[in-house]
Design an enzyme around this catalytic site. Structure first.
Site, PDB file in Angstrom:
ATOM      1  N   LYS A  32     -11.127  -3.659  -2.464  1.00 54.77           N
ATOM      2  CA  LYS A  32     -12.051  -2.523  -2.421  1.00 54.77           C
ATOM      3  C   LYS A  32     -11.421  -1.289  -3.048  1.00 54.77           C
ATOM      4  O   LYS A  32     -12.072  -0.542  -3.748  1.00 54.77           O
ATOM      5  CB  LYS A  32     -12.368  -2.147  -0.967  1.00 54.77           C
ATOM      6  CG  LYS A  32     -13.342  -3.043  -0.278  1.00 54.77           C
ATOM      7  CD  LYS A  32     -13.816  -2.348   1.006  1.00 54.77           C
ATOM      8  CE  LYS A  32     -13.747  -3.264   2.188  1.00 54.77           C
ATOM      9  NZ  LYS A  32     -12.474  -3.272   2.890  1.00 54.77           N
ATOM     10  N   LYS A  42       0.811  -1.220   0.000  1.00 53.82           N
ATOM     11  CA  LYS A  42       0.000   0.000   0.000  1.00 53.82           C
ATOM     12  C   LYS A  42       0.843   1.268   0.000  1.00 53.82           C
ATOM     13  O   LYS A  42       0.376   2.320  -0.420  1.00 53.82           O
ATOM     14  CB  LYS A  42      -0.962   0.009   1.198  1.00 53.82           C
ATOM     15  CG  LYS A  42      -2.044  -1.057   1.057  1.00 53.82           C
ATOM     16  CD  LYS A  42      -3.262  -0.754   1.899  1.00 53.82           C
ATOM     17  CE  LYS A  42      -4.382  -1.691   1.497  1.00 53.82           C
ATOM     18  NZ  LYS A  42      -5.589  -1.539   2.262  1.00 53.82           N
ATOM     19  N   LYS A  77      -5.236  -9.966  -5.639  1.00 59.47           N
ATOM     20  CA  LYS A  77      -6.504 -10.215  -4.926  1.00 59.47           C
ATOM     21  C   LYS A  77      -7.566  -9.173  -5.285  1.00 59.47           C
ATOM     22  O   LYS A  77      -7.237  -8.024  -5.594  1.00 59.47           O
ATOM     23  CB  LYS A  77      -6.278 -10.270  -3.414  1.00 59.47           C
ATOM     24  CG  LYS A  77      -6.146  -8.930  -2.754  1.00 59.47           C
ATOM     25  CD  LYS A  77      -6.310  -9.018  -1.242  1.00 59.47           C
ATOM     26  CE  LYS A  77      -6.395  -7.610  -0.687  1.00 59.47           C
ATOM     27  NZ  LYS A  77      -7.289  -7.366   0.365  1.00 59.47           N
TER      28      LYS A  77
HETATM   29  N1  AQP Z   1      -9.927 -10.846  -2.088  1.00 57.11           N
HETATM   30  C1  AQP Z   1     -10.284 -11.306  -0.902  1.00 57.11           C
HETATM   31  N2  AQP Z   1     -10.618 -12.606  -0.724  1.00 57.11           N
HETATM   32  C2  AQP Z   1     -11.013 -13.083   0.496  1.00 57.11           C
HETATM   33  N3  AQP Z   1     -11.098 -12.299   1.601  1.00 57.11           N
HETATM   34  C3  AQP Z   1     -10.783 -10.993   1.467  1.00 57.11           C
HETATM   35  N4  AQP Z   1     -10.780  -9.962   2.336  1.00 57.11           N
HETATM   36  C4  AQP Z   1     -10.379  -8.836   1.706  1.00 57.11           C
HETATM   37  N5  AQP Z   1     -10.126  -9.100   0.415  1.00 57.11           N
HETATM   38  C5  AQP Z   1     -10.365 -10.427   0.229  1.00 57.11           C
HETATM   39  C6  AQP Z   1     -11.164 -10.090   3.750  1.00 57.11           C
HETATM   40  O1  AQP Z   1     -12.265  -9.220   3.969  1.00 57.11           O
HETATM   41  C7  AQP Z   1     -12.201  -8.763   5.334  1.00 57.11           C
HETATM   42  C8  AQP Z   1     -12.369  -7.280   5.383  1.00 57.11           C
HETATM   43  O2  AQP Z   1     -11.334  -6.666   4.625  1.00 57.11           O
HETATM   44  P1  AQP Z   1     -10.713  -5.289   5.069  1.00 57.11           P
HETATM   45  O3  AQP Z   1     -11.763  -4.266   5.111  1.00 57.11           O
HETATM   46  O4  AQP Z   1      -9.918  -5.486   6.317  1.00 57.11           O
HETATM   47  O5  AQP Z   1      -9.770  -4.906   3.900  1.00 57.11           O
HETATM   48  P2  AQP Z   1      -8.520  -5.594   3.251  1.00 57.11           P
HETATM   49  O6  AQP Z   1      -8.230  -6.939   3.793  1.00 57.11           O
HETATM   50  O7  AQP Z   1      -7.372  -4.619   3.329  1.00 57.11           O
HETATM   51  O8  AQP Z   1      -8.942  -5.771   1.728  1.00 57.11           O
HETATM   52  P3  AQP Z   1      -9.922  -4.983   0.806  1.00 57.11           P
HETATM   53  O9  AQP Z   1     -11.339  -5.376   1.078  1.00 57.11           O
HETATM   54  O10 AQP Z   1      -9.475  -5.171  -0.573  1.00 57.11           O
HETATM   55  O11 AQP Z   1      -9.820  -3.468   1.216  1.00 57.11           O
HETATM   56  P4  AQP Z   1      -8.710  -2.381   0.833  1.00 57.11           P
HETATM   57  O12 AQP Z   1      -8.693  -2.306  -0.649  1.00 57.11           O
HETATM   58  O13 AQP Z   1      -9.203  -1.127   1.473  1.00 57.11           O
HETATM   59  O14 AQP Z   1      -7.409  -2.850   1.379  1.00 57.11           O
HETATM   60  C9  AQP Z   1     -10.859  -9.224   5.890  1.00 57.11           C
HETATM   61  O15 AQP Z   1     -11.065 -10.370   6.694  1.00 57.11           O
HETATM   62  C10 AQP Z   1     -10.066  -9.565   4.672  1.00 57.11           C
HETATM   63  O16 AQP Z   1      -9.108 -10.563   4.912  1.00 57.11           O
END
Ligand code: AQP
Length: 338
Positions: A203, A119, A200
């Site tokens: 969001k 990031k 992956k």
């Molecule tokens: N691609 C994924 N496959 C399975 N699980 C996923 N999680 C995130 N991406 C995947 C799981 O969703 C939960 C909430 O995620 P988060 O809000 O903590 O954000 P993150 O893990 O940093 O990933 P995101 O959703 O892509 O958000 P951004 O882009 O803001 O970093 C967690 O349990 C995560 O493991």
């Protein structure tokens, strides 16, 4: 039942990876209403808005994103008499415990976190908060005497760090925290981007065609899956190294239809990618349909979400204060005069 805690950031719209890797499991693992575990509030879930502040964001959108995410979690099935739901910034102990744990976590271990490297890479300015993100996450977890943290595979390293911090604190100051462990989905623990299946689904990454949102209309879900990257072959076979696109779709199909991957391979033998993709799209649409329907109903009654978050903040605050008192006492801080 084990005490379960997990959170999600209001950093963008909830995607299929969030749902299959985390949210759906939170819903399934809730204790039955009226059980001792439900009365003890052993399932705790949180919209982690303080985490979402660690990267650039639009302040005017944060509150509405937070509410929309809480609404979605309720629509997914986190029920008021089975689990506790609240917003992280409503419970001050999260930030307070982070500071205490900052004195236990080391710069070296934070510097090894791959999510920070990903990031922060290529950014002109990186907040100290982004570097400290895993310590805030450790505080979230340790504040509730958590046994298990159901998360996606991308959070493994952070969970390991939370464990290390708990163990080190207990060793240095005496037994204070429960040492948590991560739990991971058997399939779809890391859902990949449909357009770039070696990355992956995310969001915040700009990949609208590669990301299926839980609230996407059915036609759009179908369109995205039909244009998913596969390969020049025709066989539907699970082989993440050689066939990352097809393997990702197989995982999505298995998780949304309940068909094991090995059976799906047989089901689509000789069928070609077109038929396979249609079946994946149908399964995903059916899987998210009830969430979409409940979301629409809840959106029409925002008071219900507000009431839930108020009660959640009060309950979480009371629980967190008990652990904070234990942690500050162990760390030798002068107790607050009463
Ligand atoms: N691609 C994924 N496959 C399975 N699980 C996923 N999680 C995130 N991406 C995947 C799981 O969703 C939960 C909430 O995620 P988060 O809000 O903590 O954000 P993150 O893990 O940093 O990933 P995101 O959703 O892509 O958000 P951004 O882009 O803001 O970093 C967690 O349990 C995560 O493991």
């Amino acid at each position: 039942m084990a005490r379960v805690f997990s959170g999600i950031q209001p950093s963008g719209d909830v995607h299929l990876g969030n749902y299959l890797g985390a949210i759906r499991r939170w819903v399934e693992e809730q204790p039955p209403a009226g059980s001792e575990a439900a009365l003890r509030r052993d399932a705790i879930h949180c919209v982690v808005d303080l985490h979402a502040m660690t990267v650039p964001y639009v302040p005017a959108e944060m509150a509405s994103r937070t509410l929309a995410l809480a609404t979605l979690l309720m629509a997914a099935g986190l029920e008021p008499d089975r689990s506790l739901l609240f917003v992280q910034s409503h419970v001050r102990a999260h930030a307070e415990l982070t500071w205490i744990l900052n004195s236990v976590a080391t710069f070296g271990e934070l510097n090894r976190m791959t999510q920070f490297k990903e990031k922060s890479g290529g950014q002109e300015s990186v907040s100290a908060g982004l570097f400290d993100y895993p310590v805030l996450m450790a505080a979230d977890i340790l504040l509730y005497d958590t046994d298990e943290v159901p998360v996606g595979d991308d959070q493994r390293q952070h969970i390991e760090l939370a464990r290390d911090i708990a163990i080190r604190f207990n060793h240095r100051f005496g037994k204070t925290f429960v040492v948590p462990k991560g739990t991971y989905a058997e399939v779809a623990a890391r859902v990949m981007d449909l357009q770039n299946p070696t990355r992956k689904m995310s969001k915040s990454e700009e990949s609208p065609q590669g990301t299926i949102l839980v609230l996407d209309p059915p036609k759009l879900i179908e369109k995205k899956i039909k244009s998913a990257v596969t390969d020049s072959g025709t066989d539907v076979r699970y082989d993440p190294a050689e066939k990352p696109g097809v393997s990702n779709l197989l995982e999505i199909y298995a998780a949304t239809s309940g068909t094991p991957i090995s059976k799906a391979e047989i089901e689509f033998e000789g069928a070609g990618y077109g038929k396979f993709k249609q079946a994946v799209a149908d399964a995903v649409i059916e899987c998210v349909r009830p969430v979409q329907e409940r979301y629409a109903a809840l959106e029409a009654d925002p008071g219900e979400v507000d009431r839930r978050l108020l009660r959640g903040a009060e309950e979480a605050d009371a629980k967190a204060e008990e652990v904070m008192a234990r942690a500050t006492r162990a760390a030798g801080l002068l107790p607050r005069p009463r």
